[in-house]
Design a protein around this motif. Sequence first.
Motif, PDB file in Angstrom:
ATOM      1  N   ILE A 102       0.851  -1.200   0.000  1.00 41.08           N
ATOM      2  CA  ILE A 102       0.000   0.000   0.000  1.00 41.08           C
ATOM      3  C   ILE A 102       0.882   1.243   0.000  1.00 41.08           C
ATOM      4  O   ILE A 102       1.776   1.379   0.833  1.00 41.08           O
ATOM      5  CB  ILE A 102      -0.915   0.039   1.243  1.00 41.08           C
ATOM      6  CG1 ILE A 102      -1.804  -1.210   1.290  1.00 41.08           C
ATOM      7  CG2 ILE A 102      -1.765   1.313   1.243  1.00 41.08           C
ATOM      8  CD1 ILE A 102      -2.638  -1.331   2.566  1.00 41.08           C
ATOM      9  N   HIS A 103       0.637   2.135  -0.958  1.00 40.10           N
ATOM     10  CA  HIS A 103       1.323   3.426  -0.979  1.00 40.10           C
ATOM     11  C   HIS A 103       0.302   4.498  -0.632  1.00 40.10           C
ATOM     12  O   HIS A 103      -0.677   4.680  -1.362  1.00 40.10           O
ATOM     13  CB  HIS A 103       1.939   3.681  -2.357  1.00 40.10           C
ATOM     14  CG  HIS A 103       3.023   2.707  -2.699  1.00 40.10           C
ATOM     15  ND1 HIS A 103       4.345   3.049  -2.681  1.00 40.10           N
ATOM     16  CD2 HIS A 103       2.976   1.400  -3.031  1.00 40.10           C
ATOM     17  CE1 HIS A 103       5.074   1.989  -2.999  1.00 40.10           C
ATOM     18  NE2 HIS A 103       4.257   0.971  -3.217  1.00 40.10           N
ATOM     19  N   SER A 139      -2.662  12.343  -8.930  1.00 39.27           N
ATOM     20  CA  SER A 139      -3.714  11.386  -9.271  1.00 39.27           C
ATOM     21  C   SER A 139      -3.197  10.008  -8.878  1.00 39.27           C
ATOM     22  O   SER A 139      -2.044   9.684  -9.138  1.00 39.27           O
ATOM     23  CB  SER A 139      -4.045  11.477 -10.766  1.00 39.27           C
ATOM     24  OG  SER A 139      -3.913  10.238 -11.425  1.00 39.27           O
ATOM     25  N   THR A 140      -4.036   9.219  -8.228  1.00 39.16           N
ATOM     26  CA  THR A 140      -3.576   7.894  -7.793  1.00 39.16           C
ATOM     27  C   THR A 140      -3.216   7.030  -8.997  1.00 39.16           C
ATOM     28  O   THR A 140      -2.293   6.217  -8.933  1.00 39.16           O
ATOM     29  CB  THR A 140      -4.625   7.178  -6.920  1.00 39.16           C
ATOM     30  OG1 THR A 140      -5.852   7.052  -7.643  1.00 39.16           O
ATOM     31  CG2 THR A 140      -4.873   7.940  -5.622  1.00 39.16           C
ATOM     32  N   ALA A 166      -5.016   7.820  -1.613  1.00 40.22           N
ATOM     33  CA  ALA A 166      -4.760   9.215  -1.269  1.00 40.22           C
ATOM     34  C   ALA A 166      -5.967   9.800  -0.552  1.00 40.22           C
ATOM     35  O   ALA A 166      -7.109   9.397  -0.801  1.00 40.22           O
ATOM     36  CB  ALA A 166      -4.463  10.026  -2.528  1.00 40.22           C
ATOM     37  N   GLU A 167      -5.702  10.740   0.355  1.00 37.64           N
ATOM     38  CA  GLU A 167      -6.809  11.453   0.999  1.00 37.64           C
ATOM     39  C   GLU A 167      -7.437  12.452   0.044  1.00 37.64           C
ATOM     40  O   GLU A 167      -8.626  12.750   0.135  1.00 37.64           O
ATOM     41  CB  GLU A 167      -6.311  12.178   2.257  1.00 37.64           C
ATOM     42  CG  GLU A 167      -5.777  11.262   3.346  1.00 37.64           C
ATOM     43  CD  GLU A 167      -6.822  10.344   3.956  1.00 37.64           C
ATOM     44  OE1 GLU A 167      -8.025  10.595   3.780  1.00 37.64           O
ATOM     45  OE2 GLU A 167      -6.423   9.353   4.594  1.00 37.64           O
ATOM     46  N   SER A 168      -6.593  13.002  -0.855  1.00 36.41           N
ATOM     47  CA  SER A 168      -7.128  13.940  -1.839  1.00 36.41           C
ATOM     48  C   SER A 168      -6.278  13.873  -3.095  1.00 36.41           C
ATOM     49  O   SER A 168      -5.117  13.465  -3.046  1.00 36.41           O
ATOM     50  CB  SER A 168      -7.144  15.371  -1.294  1.00 36.41           C
ATOM     51  OG  SER A 168      -5.828  15.841  -1.137  1.00 36.41           O
ATOM     52  N   PHE A 194      -8.448   5.664  -4.924  1.00 33.62           N
ATOM     53  CA  PHE A 194      -7.369   4.676  -4.934  1.00 33.62           C
ATOM     54  C   PHE A 194      -7.228   4.035  -6.294  1.00 33.62           C
ATOM     55  O   PHE A 194      -8.134   4.103  -7.138  1.00 33.62           O
ATOM     56  CB  PHE A 194      -7.596   3.605  -3.849  1.00 33.62           C
ATOM     57  CG  PHE A 194      -8.471   2.462  -4.276  1.00 33.62           C
ATOM     58  CD1 PHE A 194      -9.843   2.608  -4.327  1.00 33.62           C
ATOM     59  CD2 PHE A 194      -7.922   1.236  -4.622  1.00 33.62           C
ATOM     60  CE1 PHE A 194     -10.659   1.559  -4.718  1.00 33.62           C
ATOM     61  CE2 PHE A 194      -8.723   0.174  -5.013  1.00 33.62           C
ATOM     62  CZ  PHE A 194     -10.099   0.343  -5.060  1.00 33.62           C
ATOM     63  N   SER A 195      -6.074   3.415  -6.507  1.00 36.62           N
ATOM     64  CA  SER A 195      -5.794   2.704  -7.754  1.00 36.62           C
ATOM     65  C   SER A 195      -5.102   1.392  -7.413  1.00 36.62           C
ATOM     66  O   SER A 195      -4.348   1.321  -6.445  1.00 36.62           O
ATOM     67  CB  SER A 195      -4.874   3.530  -8.659  1.00 36.62           C
ATOM     68  OG  SER A 195      -5.485   4.750  -9.019  1.00 36.62           O
TER      69      SER A 195
END
Lengths: 323, 323
Positions: free
Chosen positions: B82-83, B90-91, B111-113, B135-136
């Motif tokens: 997990i990153h 952009s994820t 990401a939170e944003s 997420f991606s």
Amino acid sequence: MRTAILELLKHNEGHYISGEELSHTLNVSRTAVWKHIRALKQDGYEIEAHPRLGYALRQNTDRLLPDEIKAHLTSRMLGQEIHYFPEVDSTNNEAKKLAANGCPEGTIVVAESQATGRGRLARGWFSPFGKGIWFSVVLRPPFGPMDAAKCTLMAAVGVNRAINRVTGVGCGIKWPNDILWNGRKVVGILTEMSAEMDAINYVVIGMGINANMKEFPSEIAATATSLALATGQTVSRVILLAEILAELENVYTLVQQAGFESVFAAWRQESITLGRQVRVQGFQRNFSGLAVDIDADGALLIKTAQGVERVLAGDVSIRYDNQ
Amino acid sequence: MRTAILELLKHNEGHYISGEELSHTLNVSRTAVWKHIRALKQDGYEIEAHPRLGYALRQNTDRLLPDEIKAHLTSRMLGQEIHYFPEVDSTNNEAKKLAANGCPEGTIVVAESQATGRGRLARGWFSPFGKGIWFSVVLRPPFGPMDAAKCTLMAAVGVNRAINRVTGVGCGIKWPNDILWNGRKVVGILTEMSAEMDAINYVVIGMGINANMKEFPSEIAATATSLALATGQTVSRVILLAEILAELENVYTLVQQAGFESVFAAWRQESITLGRQVRVQGFQRNFSGLAVDIDADGALLIKTAQGVERVLAGDVSIRYDNQ
């Protein structure tokens, strides 16, 4: 400045120009002239230096330098931006980086040698220094990713036509996109893309063209050949590359105007696969049959005792029964 | 060390542990303990500090931190790496970089944003801090690029099932892969890939899940909603993300074992497109008809007065006649 010196030398090809004259004409120091001459020599230009008479260009470089390519370029988009490397890991990798960073469509990456030249499916590609044309071109086609496989057939038509025009040898296309002469491989094409499901971001078409090699590693000695071996002559890589870019641009333009079918007609004519008995080695099954046509997706249609089988790039490797 | 302190706090949730005890148990200085506590607070953990009694965890973080996600993870491959980013452009962009550098399959970027969250065809995606699940995930499927469009239908099935299971709302899939509740968009999916013509290098499936937003910018206020608005409750993003990863892994495994058709059956059941009158706005022509099915390529089949039309992602936008 280097280009200006080179132009003067070319303009007087075979005749001496004194360092003084170069220095005076271009308004640089004699030392600067000397440094540029040295750099030009390193780029493969054969320049004779005479202590009294000055410099004379004896032989043009045989490198695929951007200025040399541009001197022969007739394409309007392909090759307008050229990235040249004496050695690179793989021209496709460089081109993908450039494409991801937004380089213009038609940008090409050319290398004298590739450390890790790649063929399809992570196979290697023998890419010795100065002997072949190892290059990649970035396209940004308005197609969907479902059309990308057809790009590879399109590329085969362009390069095959250019080779036959420049060298006069009778090469043909083995499905999907190898160019063969006398049953041996002259060109391999590796097409890669970055895409959304809806649209292609970019396509990188990489080509390895066996131009002037005289020998090959033992693993491929039986299946590879070069244009020099086919013609008995050294091929001008610069002229051939310029012609390939012109023909690629032609087929690419035609596809955008009239669809892939317009280029598939040429593919069929230049194919050495259609009308041949082939054996298909697939993921799950093997079978043999007569290669009869390609369909609208670029898939190969093979007539077997059980009916017509449809074979897509990636599904199979094809062997010819008489090889 | 931070994880160890957090575990002790969680183990004693609501009760104080003295700094001395933490320091002694973990064999670190009081100053180090204090620094880690401060960092945990910055990560959104509500930790009460009492001068005499020490530290107490009052409320778990609401961030999508890797440790929090892993605590709920049931998938075996997806989410093992997990990153996490408080903010990212952009994820999908991050995930593509990781994938190109060889990260393992199943790696996710959360990401939170997102500063430049992207939807399909370079449209933006509203991605405010902490309100959604942005997420991606990186997959390396053994498919060809022709199959990639089907991945997006597969992803829709996985996420739709997870949402309905966790929240109990009745979301459905709008072809090809939007998740809607009550006619408004809850989830968008952006699938990107890098491929050769023969094989996919990697697929990045990016999802924007409107979890807990209460309001939207005016441009999308009429067409977007969130799970919080749908359920009237705040949704646990960590639990939902873990469930999405589990369901995605399920459908992905099923597709590899039994083919896409096995997941298309679920897609048909959860579709809100089939059986509806739709209007197709294509590149060259518009038409209306009844959405009757999807075919083996994932294309939408639309019955019109002239016959059945086949619509592929990217060709068209679809509007419903009653919207």
